[in-house]
Design an enzyme around this catalytic site. Sequence first.
Site, PDB file in Angstrom:
ATOM      1  N   ASP A  28      -7.162   0.961   0.191  1.00  0.00           N
ATOM      2  CA  ASP A  28      -7.656  -0.387   0.535  1.00  0.00           C
ATOM      3  C   ASP A  28      -9.006  -0.426   1.253  1.00  0.00           C
ATOM      4  O   ASP A  28      -9.200  -1.237   2.174  1.00  0.00           O
ATOM      5  CB  ASP A  28      -6.602  -1.122   1.373  1.00  0.00           C
ATOM      6  CG  ASP A  28      -5.273  -1.314   0.660  1.00  0.00           C
ATOM      7  OD1 ASP A  28      -5.162  -0.889  -0.502  1.00  0.00           O
ATOM      8  OD2 ASP A  28      -4.343  -1.875   1.259  1.00  0.00           O
ATOM      9  N   LYS A 133      -2.121  -3.385  -5.488  1.00  0.00           N
ATOM     10  CA  LYS A 133      -0.762  -3.415  -4.936  1.00  0.00           C
ATOM     11  C   LYS A 133      -0.553  -4.742  -4.204  1.00  0.00           C
ATOM     12  O   LYS A 133      -1.430  -5.193  -3.474  1.00  0.00           O
ATOM     13  CB  LYS A 133      -0.535  -2.219  -4.011  1.00  0.00           C
ATOM     14  CG  LYS A 133      -1.460  -2.155  -2.802  1.00  0.00           C
ATOM     15  CD  LYS A 133      -1.157  -0.896  -2.000  1.00  0.00           C
ATOM     16  CE  LYS A 133      -1.937  -0.809  -0.705  1.00  0.00           C
ATOM     17  NZ  LYS A 133      -1.896  -1.957   0.172  1.00  0.00           N
ATOM     18  N   LYS A 136       2.117  -3.736   1.335  1.00  0.00           N
ATOM     19  CA  LYS A 136       1.453  -2.758   2.180  1.00  0.00           C
ATOM     20  C   LYS A 136       1.547  -1.367   1.550  1.00  0.00           C
ATOM     21  O   LYS A 136       0.584  -0.608   1.562  1.00  0.00           O
ATOM     22  CB  LYS A 136       2.094  -2.728   3.575  1.00  0.00           C
ATOM     23  CG  LYS A 136       1.510  -3.717   4.571  1.00  0.00           C
ATOM     24  CD  LYS A 136       2.075  -5.084   4.434  1.00  0.00           C
ATOM     25  CE  LYS A 136       1.626  -6.013   5.567  1.00  0.00           C
ATOM     26  NZ  LYS A 136       2.021  -7.407   5.250  1.00  0.00           N
ATOM     27  N   VAL A 161      -7.545   2.385   5.108  1.00  0.00           N
ATOM     28  CA  VAL A 161      -7.225   1.418   6.164  1.00  0.00           C
ATOM     29  C   VAL A 161      -6.027   0.550   5.770  1.00  0.00           C
ATOM     30  O   VAL A 161      -5.775   0.344   4.600  1.00  0.00           O
ATOM     31  CB  VAL A 161      -8.439   0.508   6.434  1.00  0.00           C
ATOM     32  CG1 VAL A 161      -9.610   1.321   6.940  1.00  0.00           C
ATOM     33  CG2 VAL A 161      -8.860  -0.304   5.219  1.00  0.00           C
ATOM     34  N   CYS A 166      -1.178  -0.322   5.971  1.00  0.00           N
ATOM     35  CA  CYS A 166      -1.026   0.102   4.577  1.00  0.00           C
ATOM     36  C   CYS A 166      -1.012   1.615   4.394  1.00  0.00           C
ATOM     37  O   CYS A 166      -0.364   2.121   3.476  1.00  0.00           O
ATOM     38  CB  CYS A 166      -2.110  -0.543   3.725  1.00  0.00           C
ATOM     39  SG  CYS A 166      -1.838  -2.318   3.545  1.00  0.00           S
ATOM     40  N   GLN A 206       8.703  15.312  15.160  1.00  0.00           N
ATOM     41  CA  GLN A 206      10.002  15.784  14.666  1.00  0.00           C
ATOM     42  C   GLN A 206       9.833  16.755  13.483  1.00  0.00           C
ATOM     43  O   GLN A 206      10.561  16.687  12.490  1.00  0.00           O
ATOM     44  CB  GLN A 206      10.885  14.601  14.246  1.00  0.00           C
ATOM     45  CG  GLN A 206      11.096  13.562  15.348  1.00  0.00           C
ATOM     46  CD  GLN A 206      12.011  12.449  14.907  1.00  0.00           C
ATOM     47  OE1 GLN A 206      13.159  12.680  14.538  1.00  0.00           O
ATOM     48  NE2 GLN A 206      11.513  11.238  14.935  1.00  0.00           N
TER      49      GLN A 206
HETATM   50  N1  TIU Z   1      -4.572  -2.528   3.904  1.00  0.00           N
HETATM   51  C1  TIU Z   1      -3.923  -2.968   4.996  1.00  0.00           C
HETATM   52  O1  TIU Z   1      -3.693  -2.219   5.934  1.00  0.00           O
HETATM   53  N2  TIU Z   1      -3.572  -4.312   5.025  1.00  0.00           N
HETATM   54  C2  TIU Z   1      -3.455  -5.044   6.190  1.00  0.00           C
HETATM   55  O2  TIU Z   1      -3.151  -6.221   6.181  1.00  0.00           O
HETATM   56  N3  TIU Z   1      -3.744  -4.373   7.334  1.00  0.00           N
HETATM   57  C3  TIU Z   1      -3.829  -4.890   8.589  1.00  0.00           C
HETATM   58  O3  TIU Z   1      -3.997  -4.102   9.526  1.00  0.00           O
HETATM   59  N4  TIU Z   1      -3.756  -6.195   8.775  1.00  0.00           N
END
Ligand code: TIU
Length: 224
Positions: A28, A133, A136, A161, A166, A206
């Site tokens: 993403d 997708k 998440k 990110v 995600c 763990q």
């Molecule tokens: N790609 C992803 O992490 N989508 C989100 O909405 N992330 C947030 O941190 N909001």
Amino acid sequence: MNMLLTLADAAPFPYTFNPAHTALVVIDMQRDFIEPGGFGASLGNDATRLQAIVPTVRRMLDAWRAIGGLVLHTREAHRPDLSDCPPAKRLRGQPSLRIGDVGPMGRVLIAGEPGVEIIPELAPLPGELVVDKPGKGMFYGTPVDDLLRERGITHLLFMGVTTEVCVQTSMREANDRGYECLLIEDGSASYFPEFKAAALAMLTAQGAIVGWAARSAAVIEAIT
Ligand code: TIU
């Protein structure tokens, strides 16, 4: 590159992988999360914080591409009719713009709109996998598992990110499906540094309950 490599300094213990059976996953890295005016910003986040990892992600991508490794890019994207966006997602909270609303980069998180595109610095190359997708995690509602298994992929190196949303969800989904997962920690970012640190600790605790973590320089050194 078809040989076993080991990252001796991976956390919580060394990680062994064969690049021929490993995909580099970039989660993403879209304008909607990284540039002002997109979905991330609409949730109240400082989108510029995520820009810091772009050179690292690019360096890792270039090194991986140089050995002919498989790359998978994901995008969080919904259909224009929002049929794959549950109201529970669209109506959550008090964002300044909801998914599907028109913002400065087009309709927020809608496939085909400018904001949903991967940032130009990290644009996919021909032959690389690009998967939209709706959730998440990268497996929910996508053909990712088949795409990876068809190519003999057993190991996944994650960047992108946000770390605790995600990326972490995708890594957990992958772990449940039997993939050996490693987070390239300096190739991933969160709007909240403390959440990135917590995610890293949780994933590797763990005895690598979800997977491993290592720095990009260690991966690049191993494959170069
Ligand atoms: N790609 C992803 O992490 N989508 C989100 O909405 N992330 C947030 O941190 N909001």
